[in-house]
Design an enzyme around this catalytic site. Structure first.
Site, PDB file in Angstrom:
ATOM      1  N   VAL A 115      16.611  19.467  25.537  1.00  0.00           N
ATOM      2  CA  VAL A 115      15.566  18.447  25.382  1.00  0.00           C
ATOM      3  C   VAL A 115      16.130  17.133  24.852  1.00  0.00           C
ATOM      4  O   VAL A 115      15.373  16.207  24.577  1.00  0.00           O
ATOM      5  CB  VAL A 115      14.428  18.929  24.448  1.00  0.00           C
ATOM      6  N   GLU A 116      17.436  17.044  24.711  1.00  0.00           N
ATOM      7  CA  GLU A 116      18.022  15.785  24.256  1.00  0.00           C
ATOM      8  C   GLU A 116      18.835  15.164  25.398  1.00  0.00           C
ATOM      9  O   GLU A 116      18.279  14.597  26.323  1.00  0.00           O
ATOM     10  CB  GLU A 116      18.811  16.012  22.957  1.00  0.00           C
ATOM     11  N   MET A 117      20.149  15.336  25.405  1.00  0.00           N
ATOM     12  CA  MET A 117      20.936  14.681  26.437  1.00  0.00           C
ATOM     13  C   MET A 117      21.199  15.589  27.650  1.00  0.00           C
ATOM     14  O   MET A 117      21.634  15.119  28.699  1.00  0.00           O
ATOM     15  CB  MET A 117      22.221  14.127  25.828  1.00  0.00           C
ATOM     16  N   ILE A 156      16.092  13.444  27.742  1.00  0.00           N
ATOM     17  CA  ILE A 156      16.034  13.203  29.186  1.00  0.00           C
ATOM     18  C   ILE A 156      14.710  13.682  29.760  1.00  0.00           C
ATOM     19  O   ILE A 156      14.104  14.634  29.276  1.00  0.00           O
ATOM     20  CB  ILE A 156      17.199  13.901  29.938  1.00  0.00           C
ATOM     21  N   ALA A 159      22.038  19.675  24.217  1.00  0.00           N
ATOM     22  CA  ALA A 159      20.694  20.208  23.952  1.00  0.00           C
ATOM     23  C   ALA A 159      19.784  19.876  25.131  1.00  0.00           C
ATOM     24  O   ALA A 159      19.713  18.728  25.562  1.00  0.00           O
ATOM     25  CB  ALA A 159      20.135  19.627  22.657  1.00  0.00           C
TER      26      ALA A 159
END
Lengths: 341, 341
Positions: free
Chosen positions: A125-127, A83, A123
């Site tokens: 830096v992910e979702m 994201i 996470a």
């Protein structure tokens, strides 16, 4: 975790060179854990969850964003992007044939696909969801998911993080690419590989790649290296180490906190490796031929000549399998009301 | 562009109230322009391009990211989010049935689907490519696209921005959702709508919604409003105007620079509107029932009571059609080499 040191690799390589490698075709199905049998309804639900960007804080990132099942099961980026353009330090591994991995994530911090599926959603830096509870609450607002979780899992509160992960894992177990030219060759069709690919196959064994990249998925899932984390780079005295920053990330050490595990990694599958550039845990190497040279040098001390590396790349091309036709899922509607994205 | 003023709307509304509205079912196919006939091969190529995130600067955003064909053809976000978390001021309109729009984009700055398709790829807050030439150069690096563009378009240099746009537009012309309960009702199945939905349909006409939302796609594509840009809000003396910042964006004025066009907009389709929350050009209104109240008040001066707005929402629910089953495309490989994302 079991750990095979450099000396053991050396021995194994010698053994593999002396004898024919144990070439195996890819199974067309993957075994499911006893508590999560694969069913058609569960797979259908899992495919929706896998492709649903509403599982992310911004509503823009799905599992498929970094593990694109329409492509090689990754994102073709050096490091994954979650994201708001956030990035971490690692390249997204392919989801195709991930059912055949003994551990999940590059550093093996999840033992199963079910465990893995609960990681990226929360996470940063992910979702970027704040918690699994938040994910569950969001799914629960979607009437279609209410009905479908109920049908698949039953019970009074069928929407749970564990059930979400089970459905996603069940879907992932169907992501298998059999019948590559290599598989057809191994099963007896001697014309399935070109002469160059056959030379590459022989060199792949002779140079010692099979020491780690063994088994049907070429990810070390049989023999001495089953489930082991392997040192990479094994030989730090190569120019490649600095050039591609190969020691910057301590790998499995982050999980075990054992000094022995510094710079050790899960052995990644080589299935469909031609589709998943750039390469390695940090995605620093842009092309497959360079990746082959780096591995030969840092793991096996070998300087491949041009012909050898081309032959091995040709063989790796032959590991691209047949991707099953998939129906595009329909995501259940938000029903006239939006989330607070 | 034709522009219908408030007075004309008033007249039309009265006329529509007096007579039965001209209810039309959605066609199952959309006409294609003479220079871009719809063919199966072109549609197949278009679906790949539509779903390919490599068309964006970061390799993370495809057309489908904001116009999700697995859902209502939008992203269920207030305003669209492109690369690196960038946002503009407008909500992504649905791609479903966009073939039936007389103009494209909220402000009508593209006349055709072909023109539209070339916009977002080079928009800074969307897919962020620097130029269409850069997009073409990237596509040209992908062997599978080389072959497929050649097959579909022929010629010495088949990969062009125009051909990319033609393929995407051809695919979009297949994104049609016929056989909604409303369509079945209009075709004679009087049980296709509930009693409440039938009441809502009647009120939809009586209140005057049909003045703009007319024609088979409820987007004003017939009669007096065909291709017209309509003032929204038409009556600025409503609390809703400030609450939802309805006049902040000048709309079609940005395209025409004519003062008459300030705060005028394309009439959006109401097909599948229940799936595309939040609502309006700025996505400021979270739910469909509130959107109905806002429209009645700001466009028609009507204060709907609870029962009326519920009935109209029930009718709008009946505009959710059947989404065709789609095969998930396989994106052509980057072939052992990565882009510089």
């Amino acid at each position: 975790m079991k750990h095979i040191d450099l000396f053991a690799i050396g021995l194994l390589t010698a053994a593999q060179s002396a004898f024919a490698a144990d070439w195996q075709a890819l199974p067309s199905t993957a075994p499911a854990p006893r508590d999560n049998p694969t069913t058609a309804a569960k797979v259908a639900l899992g495919s929706k969850l896998f492709l649903d960007p509403r599982l992310s804080a911004t509503g823009t990132v799905s599992c498929n964003s970094c593990h694109n099942v329409m492509a090689g099961g990754d994102d073709n980026r050096p490091v994954a992007m979650g994201i708001l353009g956030k990035t971490g330090g690692r390249s997204a591994p392919t989801v195709w044939n991930s059912a055949f991995n003994a551990t999940q994530f590059w550093d093996g911090r999840a033992a199963t696909l079910e465990d893995q599926a609960k990681g990226p959603v929360v996470a940063d830096v992910e979702m970027g969801m704040h918690s699994l509870d938040e994910v569950v609450a969001r799914l629960a607002q979607i009437p279609g998911y209410q009905a479908e979780f109920k049908q698949v899992f039953g019970g009074a509160q069928p929407i749970t993080a564990d059930n979400m992960a089970k459905a996603i894992a069940a879907y992932e177990r169907t992501l298998i690419t059999p019948n590559s030219p290599y598989d057809r060759y191994v099963k007896g069709d001697k014309k399935a590989l070109t002469a160059q690919q056959q030379r590459g196959m022989q060199k792949f064994a002779e140079v010692g790649c099979v020491a780690c990249h063994s088994g049907p998925a070429f990810n070390g899932q049989n023999g001495a290296s089953a489930g082991a984390f392997m040192k990479f780079p094994a030989m730090a005295d190569s120019d490649y180490v600095a050039k591609y920053k190969l020691t910057a990330d301590p790998g499995h050490y982050n999980v075990s906190k054992r000094e022995d595990d510094r710079n050790t990694w899960k052995v990644p599958t080589l299935r469909n490796v031609a589709l998943t550039a750039p390469y390695f845990h940090n995605g620093a190497v842009p092309s497959l031929d360079e990746a082959v040279r780096v591995m030969a040098k840092t793991q096996l001390g070998a300087d491949l000549n041009e012909a050898d590396s081309k032959d091995i790349v040709a063989f790796l091309d032959a590991l691209t399998g047949e991707f099953p036709t998939q129906k595009m899922p329909r995501l259940p509607a938000t029903a006239g009301k939006s989330f607070a994205f």
